[in-house]
Structures are given as C-alpha cells and as structure tokens.
Write a protein that holds these residues in place. Structure first.
Motif, PDB file in Angstrom:
ATOM      1  N   TYR A  21       0.814  -1.215   0.000  1.00  0.00           N
ATOM      2  CA  TYR A  21       0.000   0.000   0.000  1.00  0.00           C
ATOM      3  C   TYR A  21       0.847   1.264   0.000  1.00  0.00           C
ATOM      4  N   GLU A  22       2.045   1.187  -0.558  1.00  0.00           N
ATOM      5  CA  GLU A  22       2.917   2.358  -0.553  1.00  0.00           C
ATOM      6  C   GLU A  22       2.300   3.495  -1.364  1.00  0.00           C
ATOM      7  N   LEU A  29       8.059  -2.944   4.212  1.00  0.00           N
ATOM      8  CA  LEU A  29       7.846  -3.965   5.219  1.00  0.00           C
ATOM      9  C   LEU A  29       9.231  -4.462   5.611  1.00  0.00           C
ATOM     10  N   LEU A  30       9.626  -4.239   6.848  1.00  0.00           N
ATOM     11  CA  LEU A  30      10.945  -4.617   7.328  1.00  0.00           C
ATOM     12  C   LEU A  30      10.883  -6.011   7.931  1.00  0.00           C
ATOM     13  N   TYR A  31      11.805  -6.859   7.519  1.00  0.00           N
ATOM     14  CA  TYR A  31      11.841  -8.224   8.048  1.00  0.00           C
ATOM     15  C   TYR A  31      12.451  -8.256   9.444  1.00  0.00           C
ATOM     16  N   ALA A  32      12.028  -9.208  10.224  1.00  0.00           N
ATOM     17  CA  ALA A  32      12.570  -9.406  11.574  1.00  0.00           C
ATOM     18  C   ALA A  32      13.943 -10.072  11.476  1.00  0.00           C
ATOM     19  N   PRO A  33      14.782  -9.825  12.480  1.00  0.00           N
ATOM     20  CA  PRO A  33      16.095 -10.490  12.485  1.00  0.00           C
ATOM     21  C   PRO A  33      15.926 -11.993  12.698  1.00  0.00           C
TER      22      PRO A  33
END
Length: 56
Positions: A21-22, A29-33
């Motif tokens: 939805y940018e 969307l940032l990925y988790a470590p």
C-alpha cells in the motif's frame, strides 16, 4: 546510516520489501532479524526511519 534515506536500500540488501500500500515510495515492510547478531541492524533501520519521520 545516512540522514538522507535512499529509496529501496533496505530492499536491495534483502532486509525489506516495498509495502503493498505504498503511496510515496518510502513505505517498506521490514523483516525481523533471524539471529541475535542481526538485532542491531534492524534497530538501526528503525532508528533511521524515526529520524526520517521526524524530519531530523
């Protein structure tokens, strides 16, 4: 980290992808470590995001 965000760098590094939805090209969307060693990297991305949102 640079104070001037570079569009898509986190995605190019494999840490994020553009959000579906940018609106402005700055929503990701940032990925988790996956490992404890990666937590600092994710924290740095979040801190940079906060500085950008505040206009710092």
């Amino acid at each position: 980290m640079s104070s001037k965000p570079q569009r898509g760098v986190t995605a190019e590094l494999g840490w994020a992808e553009p959000h579906q939805y940018e609106d402005f090209g700055t929503e990701f969307l940032l990925y988790a470590p996956r490992r404890i060693e990666e937590v600092g990297i994710v924290v740095a991305f979040v801190e940079e995001s906060i500085r950008f949102a505040r206009g710092d």
